[in-house]
Design an enzyme around this catalytic site. Sequence first.
Site, PDB file in Angstrom:
ATOM      1  N   GLY A 195       0.789  -1.227   0.000  1.00  0.00           N
ATOM      2  CA  GLY A 195       0.000   0.000   0.000  1.00  0.00           C
ATOM      3  C   GLY A 195       0.820   1.275   0.000  1.00  0.00           C
ATOM      4  CG  ASN A 252      -3.141  -0.564 -12.934  1.00  0.00           C
ATOM      5  OD1 ASN A 252      -2.990  -0.721 -11.709  1.00  0.00           O
ATOM      6  ND2 ASN A 252      -2.488  -1.288 -13.827  1.00  0.00           N
ATOM      7  CG  HIS A 303       2.239  -1.989 -15.786  1.00  0.00           C
ATOM      8  ND1 HIS A 303       1.851  -3.211 -15.280  1.00  0.00           N
ATOM      9  CD2 HIS A 303       3.275  -2.233 -16.630  1.00  0.00           C
ATOM     10  CE1 HIS A 303       2.613  -4.155 -15.805  1.00  0.00           C
ATOM     11  NE2 HIS A 303       3.487  -3.584 -16.624  1.00  0.00           N
ATOM     12  CB  THR A 355      -9.445  -0.694 -21.761  1.00  0.00           C
ATOM     13  OG1 THR A 355      -8.150  -1.212 -22.078  1.00  0.00           O
ATOM     14  CG2 THR A 355      -9.474   0.806 -21.968  1.00  0.00           C
ATOM     15  CG  LEU A 385      -3.188  -7.487 -17.964  1.00  0.00           C
ATOM     16  CD1 LEU A 385      -4.038  -7.279 -16.719  1.00  0.00           C
ATOM     17  CD2 LEU A 385      -2.469  -8.827 -17.902  1.00  0.00           C
ATOM     18  CG  ASP A 386      -0.742  -4.268 -17.391  1.00  0.00           C
ATOM     19  OD1 ASP A 386      -1.367  -3.744 -16.450  1.00  0.00           O
ATOM     20  OD2 ASP A 386      -0.052  -5.301 -17.263  1.00  0.00           O
ATOM     21  CD  GLU A 444       5.167   1.874  -8.913  1.00  0.00           C
ATOM     22  OE1 GLU A 444       4.472   1.652  -7.914  1.00  0.00           O
ATOM     23  OE2 GLU A 444       5.760   0.976  -9.531  1.00  0.00           O
TER      24      GLU A 444
HETATM   25  C1  GRF Z   1       3.728  -1.254  -7.329  1.00  0.00           C
HETATM   26  O1  GRF Z   1       5.065  -1.285  -7.665  1.00  0.00           O
HETATM   27  C2  GRF Z   1       2.857  -1.381  -8.537  1.00  0.00           C
HETATM   28  O2  GRF Z   1       3.380  -0.786  -9.669  1.00  0.00           O
HETATM   29  C3  GRF Z   1       2.808  -2.871  -8.699  1.00  0.00           C
HETATM   30  O3  GRF Z   1       2.658  -3.340  -7.391  1.00  0.00           O
HETATM   31  C4  GRF Z   1       3.343  -2.468  -6.524  1.00  0.00           C
HETATM   32  C5  GRF Z   1       2.456  -2.109  -5.383  1.00  0.00           C
HETATM   33  O4  GRF Z   1       3.152  -1.513  -4.335  1.00  0.00           O
HETATM   34  N1  GRF Z   1       1.800  -3.296  -9.623  1.00  0.00           N
HETATM   35  P1  GRF Z   1       2.381  -0.857  -3.130  1.00  0.00           P
HETATM   36  O5  GRF Z   1       1.383  -1.873  -2.602  1.00  0.00           O
HETATM   37  O6  GRF Z   1       1.719   0.400  -3.610  1.00  0.00           O
HETATM   38  O7  GRF Z   1       3.461  -0.575  -2.115  1.00  0.00           O
END
Ligand code: GRF
Length: 216
Positions: free
Chosen positions: A14, A109, A111, A143, A146-147, A176
């Site tokens: 999270g 999402n 990725h 959509t 996937l990805d 991210e």
């Molecule tokens: C992230 O790196 C995301 O891109 C991937 O899963 C990870 C989740 O990390 N799909 P967190 O739960 O937000 O720490």
Amino acid sequence: MSRARLVVVISGAGSNMLAIDDACRSGALQADVVGVIRNRADAAGLTKANERGIPSTLITPAADESRQIFDERLAEAIRAAKADWVVLAGYMRILSPQFVQAFTGRLLNIHPSLLPAHKGLHTHRRAIEAHDAQHGATVHFVTAELDGGPRILRGVLTVRPEDTEDTLRHRVQRIEHAIYPEALELIARGRLRQTERGAELDGQPLVEPLERRFEF
Ligand code: GRF
């Protein structure tokens, strides 16, 4: 303008959920995380959400439950939270087409790759194996593919010769945590939306995703 209501759906630690919540609390993002939904009892993000007073819901699949029925329960929880936007952040289940259709335009999402490269799992390992010069993360609308939904914003780093799967994972996660709140702010402000053909920013088609470069 009223603040956007976000429900964040997670399977793991999270950290993205927390970065998004931090941005809401600091004022960088005109939105509120009004709920966290997780599909695994051991998702560490739950404790952190609880500490912050964010309501969290656990939805685990029952034995023999179909994907569609599971996703109906997920949809119910999202509707109960009166979410404007559904923010997938490390959610590790594939969504049913019915669920995606029900939330199209409001479903996002992140990725961990520079999409369209490396859809699916083990993206950091695959970036190294492919000798990619650059790697990163992409925020996109979801959509049925996937990805594969319209890409909004990507954060790019340079792969170093000494990088391992772990060092890349660590740096990409920092990306991210920066780009997901930024993309959500564009959405919360009504500047960015999904259209029939892709995405639109300030009324203009977003042909290529926005890009941020990171030097770490
Ligand atoms: C992230 O790196 C995301 O891109 C991937 O899963 C990870 C989740 O990390 N799909 P967190 O739960 O937000 O720490």
